[in-house]
Design a protein around this motif. Sequence first.
Motif, mmCIF file in Angstrom:
data_model
loop_
_atom_site.group_PDB
_atom_site.id
_atom_site.type_symbol
_atom_site.label_atom_id
_atom_site.label_comp_id
_atom_site.label_asym_id
_atom_site.label_seq_id
_atom_site.Cartn_x
_atom_site.Cartn_y
_atom_site.Cartn_z
ATOM 1 N N THR A 189 3.029 2.490 8.873
ATOM 2 C CA THR A 189 2.969 1.145 8.296
ATOM 3 C C THR A 189 3.994 0.980 7.199
ATOM 4 O O THR A 189 4.665 -0.059 7.102
ATOM 5 C CB THR A 189 1.561 0.870 7.735
ATOM 6 N N LEU B 110 -5.900 3.691 4.387
ATOM 7 C CA LEU B 110 -5.940 4.556 5.554
ATOM 8 C C LEU B 110 -5.879 6.038 5.194
ATOM 9 O O LEU B 110 -6.428 6.875 5.897
ATOM 10 C CB LEU B 110 -4.797 4.200 6.517
ATOM 11 N N ALA C 30 -0.803 5.146 8.277
ATOM 12 C CA ALA C 30 -0.385 4.604 6.980
ATOM 13 C C ALA C 30 1.103 4.825 6.763
ATOM 14 O O ALA C 30 1.821 3.929 6.285
ATOM 15 C CB ALA C 30 -1.190 5.257 5.855
ATOM 16 N N LEU D 177 -3.702 -1.412 4.643
ATOM 17 C CA LEU D 177 -3.469 -0.269 5.520
ATOM 18 C C LEU D 177 -2.851 0.879 4.741
ATOM 19 O O LEU D 177 -3.261 2.034 4.859
ATOM 20 C CB LEU D 177 -2.564 -0.670 6.690
ATOM 21 N N ILE D 178 -1.857 0.562 3.923
ATOM 22 C CA ILE D 178 -1.178 1.593 3.141
ATOM 23 C C ILE D 178 -2.121 2.187 2.096
ATOM 24 O O ILE D 178 -2.136 3.396 1.857
ATOM 25 C CB ILE D 178 0.067 0.999 2.458
#
Length: 227
Positions: free
Chosen positions: A34, A87, A31, A83-84
């Motif tokens: 990302t 995760l 994360a 994703l941020i």
Amino acid sequence: MAEATVPEDDSIVSRADRALYRVEQGFALIAGLTILAVMLVSVANILGRKLGEWANDAGLDGIAAWLGPVPGFVDWMEQAVPLIAFLAIAYCQRLGGHIRMDLLVGQLRGRALYVAEWLGTLFILVLVLVLIWGSWTHFGRSFDWNAPMYSRDSSIDIGLPLWPVKLLVPVMLAFMALRLGLQLWAYTAAIRDNPEHGVGVPRIESAAEQAEHEAETLHEIGAGEAR
């Protein structure tokens, strides 16, 4: 060393907590990377657009053809958001980093505290299980073995398949449910044994304690850099 937010010992529940935590740290690292990638791509998008406009105005058509905004920038940013957001959700739960109301619970001690935390954790677990079911259904509407790139839907600009990020949501919520189940186990052990601080679960800290631990951490970082 500052006192750990999550007390540990050699019990089975603590060993399970540390094993799961190592996996959660890996997801949290992804994360973080990302977020770094989003920052770099955003900078490249802005610079590419500005430099492309400059080259075009200067009549440097050959250079301008190689410059410009990042193709599908908005699509990639939309893909990065889940994703941020998801995760590190279990990692944050392990450290007690999610928003919580401590006005009442923070005044409790001993078994009363652990019972209150157990009930709150159970409520969150039920909610997460419902969200897993809903997000898995949402993924199922997007995924198709017979469709191009296995996807019934895609992003608007460059046609990125959406099912991977839709699958990410129930998977990471499943890790969240696993963390919550482990915390229920830890709180049950704490209710039984009534220790000063239960292992495998975050310890509630006052604002003064948090500030003291942050100061100790900064001091340790400064001492390490000095060496």
